[in-house]
Design an enzyme around this catalytic site. Structure first.
Site, short mmCIF file in Angstrom:
data_model
loop_
_atom_site.label_atom_id
_atom_site.label_comp_id
_atom_site.label_asym_id
_atom_site.label_seq_id
_atom_site.Cartn_x
_atom_site.Cartn_y
_atom_site.Cartn_z
N GLU A 138 -3.27 14.72 -17.97
CA GLU A 138 -4.24 14.67 -16.89
C GLU A 138 -5.42 15.58 -17.26
OE1 GLU A 138 -3.06 16.00 -12.98
OE2 GLU A 138 -4.97 15.42 -12.14
N GLU B 62 4.34 20.15 -7.32
CA GLU B 62 4.53 19.10 -8.33
C GLU B 62 5.53 18.07 -7.83
OE1 GLU B 62 2.21 19.30 -10.32
OE2 GLU B 62 1.76 21.44 -10.13
N GLU C 191 -4.83 15.85 -4.73
CA GLU C 191 -4.68 17.31 -4.77
C GLU C 191 -4.81 17.93 -3.38
OE1 GLU C 191 -3.30 18.64 -7.05
OE2 GLU C 191 -3.63 17.33 -8.76
N HIS D 126 3.90 15.70 -5.43
CA HIS D 126 3.04 14.72 -6.10
C HIS D 126 3.76 13.40 -6.37
CE1 HIS D 126 -0.91 16.30 -6.85
NE2 HIS D 126 -0.54 17.32 -7.59
N ALA E 279 0.83 23.76 -13.56
CA ALA E 279 1.90 22.83 -13.86
C ALA E 279 1.38 21.40 -13.73
CB ALA E 279 3.07 23.03 -12.91
N MET E 280 2.20 20.44 -14.18
CA MET E 280 1.74 19.05 -14.20
C MET E 280 2.86 18.12 -13.75
SD MET E 280 -0.66 16.97 -14.73
CE MET E 280 -0.37 15.25 -14.36
N1 TRP Z 1 -2.30 17.87 -11.54
C1 TRP Z 1 -2.05 19.27 -11.82
C2 TRP Z 1 -1.70 19.87 -10.49
O1 TRP Z 1 -0.62 19.78 -10.04
C3 TRP Z 1 -3.25 19.93 -12.41
C4 TRP Z 1 -3.25 20.13 -13.88
C5 TRP Z 1 -2.24 20.59 -14.62
C6 TRP Z 1 -4.33 19.95 -14.76
N2 TRP Z 1 -2.67 20.71 -15.91
C7 TRP Z 1 -3.93 20.32 -16.03
C8 TRP Z 1 -5.63 19.53 -14.62
C9 TRP Z 1 -4.78 20.28 -17.13
C10 TRP Z 1 -6.47 19.48 -15.68
C11 TRP Z 1 -6.06 19.85 -16.95
O2 TRP Z 1 -2.50 20.36 -9.77
ZN ZN Z 2 -1.66 19.03 -7.99
#
Ligand code: TRP
Ligand code: ZN
Length: 868
Positions: free
Chosen positions: A129, A305, A327, A308, A269-270
């Site tokens: 992302e 997370e 978000e 999401h 985190a992602m």
């Molecule tokens: N979507 C992630 C969140 O939970 C955000 C995120 C994680 C992100 N790593 C990233 C955005 C690297 C840009 C680049 O908010």
């Molecule tokens: Zn997020």
């Protein structure tokens, strides 16, 4: 062929929301084969595509070495497509396409931590992302292309763990000491949610049975020695799964949920589908190594997370302009979750404090943008406080207005309509409207324009008629880029208090509030309006924006006495705290006398300490120098603010006298049964300790030294700050002890760097010492932020020797890690408010940086910063 890294920003690379077009091809399925070697990784992809609209077949790709490309079985030559640094375009493609590509990538030398990258000796992870997937393979890498992913991962057996999204279908030998796994994710998803992990990690396992009876295997992967620190995260995960079932009716949809911890990560985190990747700072938690605040953060990020999965993954964004759709909603959801974990008032206080410290200043300066921006150069620059935090506030306003039941009907309708789709902010607001039966379309204005509205309110009491009138007026500072600013709907939660008894009035106001209601929400959606309350027997004290019901700057001409009254009588903990903050701002920025505040603190504290020690600790909050500075738009002199704030703290410490030591000695965190109460006691004791040091109490350092050696991390760090920041005789010894204890604990060692960088009397030598320390590492964002974040705790330092530190970082990271470089540079965005000569000095430094940087990230930020 090799494609140049980091294209220079050309004349206009701006992307506009109004130019959105559907992709010409959709992808039904993708088969990925990723073979990791020490000096390269081979990626083979097969895409089954079909035409959706007319136009070229566009595949995005960056830093990829293309080896071969085949379309419907036919090997293409260079004449069959055009290829540049960003994309591969095939004109006149047939309607059904099976495309096979072979590329080589270099995760082992990827320092940008985007795409597939090596994260230490024993680990490879992905971060896709928003636009990282195009650094793995050629693909229509945009969130409105959803596909079924099947992934084969192959690597040397020294990496026993080979993970990807979805279900494990197969695993086996691949010869020459190598092995492989094959994973299939049954849920269609956009490429930004793809993840794979190759490494040598240990795992903590657990399970959860969903409300639908699905038995989900839960796994948290980390290096062996960190596994004991994964239990809090695991509990938070199970709790989140249950919370989403109860509050939103959303059960989990796969048979496994994996979390992988890495120290090489740009953000928190992602939410990759079924395979979250976390910064260690947001998953590892243990009282011995982690502060209470960090433990709370771990739980909220785990929840974020996880949430999401429904708000972001099952329903995703049509394009990146809609980022706040996922978000803003997910932050609102994780904030609500956290309100259930601890004192709800304190959670709200902490969330609003973050909003005011980061989003308000952002929205009043050169980086101001709507929660849904309408243009950008580099989308990575828009993961901002405005998108996340203001986005959350918009959802909170709608939830406040609707009430629990109707809000739930609205979200139910959203999931019913849009599951499996990539949608827009309009879709979200329409679904909420349809589900609840309440027209919320005016809230779209909030998404589309920048700036923090000013809400002016006036109270007027007429004793003869017993009528209390409240008049409201809203306004936004003119903005050249957004000339048509409109009035926004502002839910004003309010209460009236009897000034004598401190009791709340029942609200009587024709048709505005239900009968018998004491806590009302008035929707103010005009430029100006007046409301009337009847049966008000004496001049009341009004409390407005309770629980911070809208993200606005309130201007109400309270007397200091009325604010002191609210500190004592307001039952909404948030507004009780807000009264302290308003009073303190007046003392610090407008020169009001501190006596009333100090008296009110003395009256209020004993009871609050008994009832809610955590809230009591927050009542001691004195707006930070950074926040106070952000309230000043011209002639800002950081040293003056520092002086005034210190003077106030000195007075407070002096006036509280023996109370500080008594409280310190009386309170015992071990006597508290709840974590959040114990956390409050620890926070209070740390404040008392620093007050005692301010009082010049000779015993303060001995008590701190004792606490340093006997406490958990919150107590240890609290004590260490008192010793180090006051240059106590024990300071160096404690620092050396901390270092030897936590040398091998990266996150704890970050605190060692932070404490020293945040020393009020730090100077350029301090920063040089820290950044040339053998444990300093420009490849690890957490370590960079420990120093640069610590430094920024003292604006006097930020705006003197700090300027060069941030500029050097931006210059160095421009190529190595532009996402982080750009974010760090934003620390300087309010340069134009400084008094001369600093203003010109910083401006010149920024202008000198311009010809030396070339990433879109840093260039866009710098251009915006200088455009004021
Ligand atoms: N979507 C992630 C969140 O939970 C955000 C995120 C994680 C992100 N790593 C990233 C955005 C690297 C840009 C680049 O908010
Ligand atoms: Zn997020």
């Amino acid at each position: 062929m090799n494609i140049a890294a980091n294209p220079v920003v050309e004349a206009d690379q701006t992307v506009y929301l109004k130019d959105y077009e559907k992709p010409s091809f959709l992808v039904d399925s993708i088969n990925l084969d990723i073979q990791v070697h020490t000096d390269r990784t081979d990626v083979n992809a097969t895409l089954v595509m079909k035409r959706q609209t007319s136009g070229d077949l566009v595949l995005l790709g960056r830093d990829l070495e293309l080896k071969s490309i085949t379309l419907n079985g036919k090997l293409l030559t260079e004449a069959d497509y055009t290829l540049d640094a960003e994309q591969l375009v095939i004109a006149n493609a047939p309607d059904q396409v099976i495309l096979e590509t072979a590329v080589v990538i270099h995760p082992e030398s990827n320092t940008q931590l985007e795409g597939l990258y090596q994260a230490g000796d024993d680990l490879f992870v992905t971060q896709n992302e928003p636009e990282g997937f195009r650094k793995i393979t050629f693909y229509p890498d945009r969130p409105d292309v959803l596909s079924v992913f099947t992934t084969r991962v192959e690597a040397d057996k020294k990496f026993p763990v080979l993970l990807a999204n979805g279900n494990l279908m197969e695993a086996g030998e691949a010869g020459e000491g190598r092995h492989y796994t094959i994973w299939q994710d049954p849920t269609k998803k956009p490429s930004y949610l793809f993840a794979c992990v190759i490494g040598d990690l240990a795992v903590l396992k657990d399970s959860y049975v969903t409300s639908e009876g699905r038995d989900v295997a839960l796994e948290i992967y980390a290096v062996e020695k960190d596994i004991p620190k994964c239990h809090i995260a695991m509990e938070a995960l199970k709790h989140s799964m249950q919370w989403d079932e109860e509050h939103y009716g959303r059960p989990y949809d796969l048979d496994n949920y994996m979390i992988v911890a890495t120290s090489a990560f740009n953000m928190g985190a992602m939410e990759n589908k079924g395979l979250n990747i976390f910064n260690t700072s947001c998953v590892l938690a243990d009282e011995e190594f982690t502060t209470d605040a960090a433990i709370m953060r771990v739980q909220s990020v785990i929840a974020h997370e996880y949430f999401h999965n429904w708000t972001g993954n099952r329903i995703t964004c049509r394009d990146w302009f809609q980022l706040c759709l996922k978000e803003g909603l997910t932050v609102f959801r994780d904030q609500s979750f956290s309100e259930d974990l601890q004192s709800a008032a304190v959670q709200r206080i902490d969330d609003v404090a973050v909003l005011k410290a980061h989003q308000f200043p952002e929205d009043s300066g050169p980086l101001s943008h709507p929660p849904r921006p309408d243009h950008f150069v580099e989308i990575n620059n828009f993961y901002t406080a405005t998108v996340y935090e203001k986005g959350a506030e918009i959802n909170r306003m709608m939830a406040t207005l609707l009430g629990k039941e109707k809000f739930r009907q609205g979200t139910d309708e959203y999931f019913r309509r849009h599951d499996g789709q990539a949608v827009t902010v309009e879709d979200w607001v329409s679904a909420l409207t349809a589900g609840s039966g309440v027209d919320l379309s005016a809230f779209l204005i909030w998404y589309n324009q920048p700036g923090t509205p000013k809400l002016e309110a006036k109270g007027d009491y007429d004793a003869a008629t017993q009528i209390y009138r409240l008049s409201f007026k809203q306004s936004l500072k003119a903005n050249a880029k957004y000339p048509n600013l409109k009035a926004v709907p502002i839910p004003v939660a309010l209460a009236l208090f009897d000034a004598e008894t401190g009791e709340q009035y029942t609200l009587q106001s024709e048709s505005l509030f239900e009968n018998g209601v004491k806590d009302g929400v008035y929707l103010f959606d005009q430029n100006e309006a007046t409301i009337e309350f009847t049966g008000v027997t004496a001049k009341p004290v009004v409390s407005l924006l309770r629980n911070f019901s809208a993200p606005v700057n309130l201007d109400f001409n309270y007397s200091d006495q009325e604010l002191a009254f609210l500190m004592q009588h307001e039952t909404n903990g948030f507004n009780q705290w807000q009264a302290t903050q308003t009073l303190l701002e007046r003392i610090l920025l407008e020169g009001h006398d501190a006596d009333i505040y100090i008296q009110a603190m003395k009256n209020t504290l004993p009871e609050v300490i008994q009832k809610d020690p955590l809230l009591a600790s927050r009542l001691f909050d004195v707006p930070t120098e950074g926040y106070l500075g952000s309230r000043i738009d011209t002639d800002y002199q950081p040293a003056k603010i520092q002086e005034q704030r210190n003077a106030l703290l000195d007075t407070l410490a002096r006036e509280l006298g023996a109370f500080c030591k008594e409280t310190y000695l009386e309170l015992d965190p071990d006597m508290q049964s709840e974590f959040s109460q114990a956390m409050g006691v620890r926070a209070l004791r740390n404040i008392m300790l620093s007050m005692m040091a301010r009082q010049g109490d000779a015993s303060a350092f001995d008590l701190a030294y004792e606490q340093y050696h006997t406490g958990n991390m919150s107590e240890r760090l609290g004590a260490l700050k008192v010793l180090v920041w006051n240059d106590a005789p024990q300071a160096q010894e404690a620092l050396a002890d901390f270092y030897s204890r936590f040398e091998d604990e990266a996150l704890s060692l970050d605190q060692w760097f932070m404490v020293q960088a945040a020393h009020p009397k730090a100077n350029a030598e301090t920063i040089k010492y820290l950044t040339s320390h053998p444990d300093y590492d420009l490849g690890t964002p957490n370590r960079i932020r420990a120093v640069s974040g610590g430094l920024n705790a003292n604006p006097v330092n930020t705006w003197s020797f700090g300027v060069q530190h941030y500029i050097d970082l931006a210059k160095y990271l421009d190529e190595k890690n532009p996402i982080v470089g750009s974010r760090l540079l934003q620390v300087l965005s309010r340069w134009y408010t400084l008094a001369e000569p600093q203003r010109t000095e910083v401006k010149t430094a920024l202008e000198n940086l311009k010809p030396q940087v070339k990433s879109k990230n840093v260039v866009e930020t710098l251009n915006s910063m200088l455009s004021i």
